[in-house]
Design a protein around this motif. Structure first.
Motif, PDB file in Angstrom:
ATOM      1  N   TYR A 108     -18.619  66.435  13.914  1.00 27.43           N
ATOM      2  CA  TYR A 108     -17.545  65.982  13.051  1.00 27.43           C
ATOM      3  C   TYR A 108     -17.484  66.859  11.811  1.00 27.43           C
TER       4      TYR A 108
ATOM      5  N   GLY B 292     -13.021  63.969   0.020  1.00 32.33           N
ATOM      6  CA  GLY B 292     -12.003  62.930  -0.125  1.00 32.33           C
ATOM      7  C   GLY B 292     -11.437  62.409   1.177  1.00 32.33           C
ATOM      8  N   LYS B 293     -11.959  62.909   2.286  1.00 34.53           N
ATOM      9  CA  LYS B 293     -11.459  62.481   3.602  1.00 34.53           C
ATOM     10  C   LYS B 293     -12.596  61.911   4.426  1.00 34.53           C
ATOM     11  N   GLY B 294     -12.211  61.133   5.458  1.00 35.81           N
ATOM     12  CA  GLY B 294     -13.217  60.697   6.408  1.00 35.81           C
ATOM     13  C   GLY B 294     -13.520  61.810   7.405  1.00 35.81           C
ATOM     14  N   PRO B 295     -14.659  61.729   8.079  1.00 34.73           N
ATOM     15  CA  PRO B 295     -14.978  62.744   9.095  1.00 34.73           C
ATOM     16  C   PRO B 295     -13.954  62.722  10.230  1.00 34.73           C
ATOM     17  N   ALA B 296     -13.766  63.866  10.864  1.00 31.78           N
ATOM     18  CA  ALA B 296     -12.850  63.981  12.003  1.00 31.78           C
ATOM     19  C   ALA B 296     -13.543  64.776  13.101  1.00 31.78           C
ATOM     20  N   LEU B 297     -13.310  64.358  14.347  1.00 37.25           N
ATOM     21  CA  LEU B 297     -13.939  65.039  15.478  1.00 37.25           C
ATOM     22  C   LEU B 297     -13.496  66.492  15.539  1.00 37.25           C
TER      23      LEU B 297
ATOM     24  N   PHE C  66     -21.227  67.154  10.506  1.00 37.82           N
ATOM     25  CA  PHE C  66     -22.198  66.200  11.034  1.00 37.82           C
ATOM     26  C   PHE C  66     -22.314  66.369  12.541  1.00 37.82           C
TER      27      PHE C  66
ATOM     28  N   LEU D  95     -22.528  55.885  17.906  1.00 32.45           N
ATOM     29  CA  LEU D  95     -22.975  57.244  17.670  1.00 32.45           C
ATOM     30  C   LEU D  95     -24.081  57.219  16.636  1.00 32.45           C
TER      31      LEU D  95
ATOM     32  N   ARG E  64      -9.863  52.844  -2.507  1.00 27.16           N
ATOM     33  CA  ARG E  64     -10.579  54.120  -2.521  1.00 27.16           C
ATOM     34  C   ARG E  64     -11.787  54.053  -3.437  1.00 27.16           C
TER      35      ARG E  64
ATOM     36  N   PHE F  66     -16.053  50.103  13.436  1.00 28.66           N
ATOM     37  CA  PHE F  66     -17.376  50.399  12.904  1.00 28.66           C
ATOM     38  C   PHE F  66     -17.339  50.430  11.378  1.00 28.66           C
TER      39      PHE F  66
ATOM     40  N   TYR G 122     -19.776  52.191   8.389  1.00 26.99           N
ATOM     41  CA  TYR G 122     -20.879  53.068   8.040  1.00 26.99           C
ATOM     42  C   TYR G 122     -20.999  53.130   6.518  1.00 26.99           C
TER      43      TYR G 122
ATOM     44  N   GLN H  70     -22.268  56.159   3.744  1.00 22.63           N
ATOM     45  CA  GLN H  70     -22.587  57.579   3.670  1.00 22.63           C
ATOM     46  C   GLN H  70     -23.268  57.859   2.345  1.00 22.63           C
TER      47      GLN H  70
ATOM     48  N   LEU I 193     -17.488  53.901   4.953  1.00 23.72           N
ATOM     49  CA  LEU I 193     -16.490  54.435   5.876  1.00 23.72           C
ATOM     50  C   LEU I 193     -16.281  53.485   7.031  1.00 23.72           C
TER      51      LEU I 193
ATOM     52  N   GLN J 271     -14.325  58.767  17.390  1.00 25.74           N
ATOM     53  CA  GLN J 271     -14.146  57.759  16.369  1.00 25.74           C
ATOM     54  C   GLN J 271     -13.206  58.310  15.297  1.00 25.74           C
TER      55      GLN J 271
ATOM     56  N   PHE K  17     -11.830  57.943  11.559  1.00 28.74           N
ATOM     57  CA  PHE K  17     -12.347  57.411  10.316  1.00 28.74           C
ATOM     58  C   PHE K  17     -11.260  57.197   9.277  1.00 28.74           C
ATOM     59  N   GLY K  18     -11.455  56.192   8.449  1.00 28.28           N
ATOM     60  CA  GLY K  18     -10.643  56.025   7.259  1.00 28.28           C
ATOM     61  C   GLY K  18     -11.127  56.955   6.159  1.00 28.28           C
ATOM     62  N   PRO K  19     -10.442  56.951   5.010  1.00 32.67           N
ATOM     63  CA  PRO K  19     -10.801  57.868   3.927  1.00 32.67           C
ATOM     64  C   PRO K  19     -12.019  57.441   3.126  1.00 32.67           C
TER      65      PRO K  19
END
Lengths: 114, 114
Positions: free
Chosen positions: A36, A41-46, A89, A102, B9, B33, B35, B37, B90, B103, B105-107
């Motif tokens: 990921y 300022g953003k969430g993780p992305a695949l 990640f 995960l 936020r 989910f 999480y 961080q 998250l 997955q 994710f949101g911000p």
């Protein structure tokens, strides 16, 4: 108990260079290994993912190398660009019976300098 | 595009307060989910849910509870906030029918407990 170990914690690479991030896992039952990418300022992305029945997967400049016997996998970013600067990640999961969970590594902060 | 939204936020709460973090996804995903961080610790799973009213503990559930009354909404509850719960939270969702291990994710919500 950390089941996925990630290194290095931070990495500085010159533009055009190769970035390499390594992960090691303990649970041999894991059968899915995604990476990921997270920008500030953003969430993780695949970004890219691999199953253990192949040793390498390439998508554009991003390649996962997988070594099942060593229980290790790595992300290679070829021709690294400043836009690749982000936190990466690795993760591991169980497709069957794993409840879609995960387990994530601790993250690598990559900075690509001009 | 899948969209995962989180109610705030940034959030500042006092020690001992009850805190609600809300997450909504708009893609009819079965799995959701939560999480947290933290630098150097990566993403750690608090709770997850694979169906309405269903929940399972993740790796660090102590001090947290969750609620999933509707498929699209998953709430994280801090019953009595403590300073060691200051973190980035998250929310993520995934679907069994398409790429179950991707997955979304949101911000994130940055929670500070003082």
């Amino acid at each position: 108990q950390q089941q996925v170990k990630q290194s290095p914690q931070s990495l500085i690479v010159q533009k055009g260079g190769i970035s390499i991030i390594n992960c090691a896992y303990e649970n041999t039952a894991f059968d899915y290994f995604p990476w990921y990418q997270q920008f500030p300022g953003k969430g993780p992305a695949l970004l890219i993912a691999i199953r253990p029945d192949v040793s390498e997967k390439k998508e554009g400049r991003f390649t996962i190398s997988f070594n099942k016997s060593a229980k290790q996998f790595s992300l290679h970013i070829m021709d690294s660009q400043p836009g690749d600067s982000a936190t990466y990640f690795c993760a591991a999961g169980l497709i069957s019976g794993g409840g879609n969970k995960l387990t994530f590594g601790t993250g690598t902060q990559l900075k690509v300098e001009l | 595009d899948v969209k995962v939204t989180q109610s705030s936020r940034y959030l500042v709460k006092r020690t001992g307060e009850k805190v609600f973090l809300e997450c909504v996804q708009d893609m009819d995903h079965e799995n959701m989910f939560w999480y947290r961080q933290d630098p150097g610790l990566g993403l750690r799973l608090i709770y997850f849910s694979y169906d309405v009213k269903m929940k399972e503990k993740g790796d660090i559930p102590e001090g947290y509870s969750v609620s999933r009354e509707k498929k699209e909404r998953f709430s994280l509850i801090l019953e009595s906030a403590s300073t060691n719960q200051t973190s980035m939270y998250l929310c993520a969702s995934s679907s069994l029918s398409s790429g179950p291990y991707e997955q979304y994710f949101g911000p994130g919500t940055r929670l500070t407990v003082t």
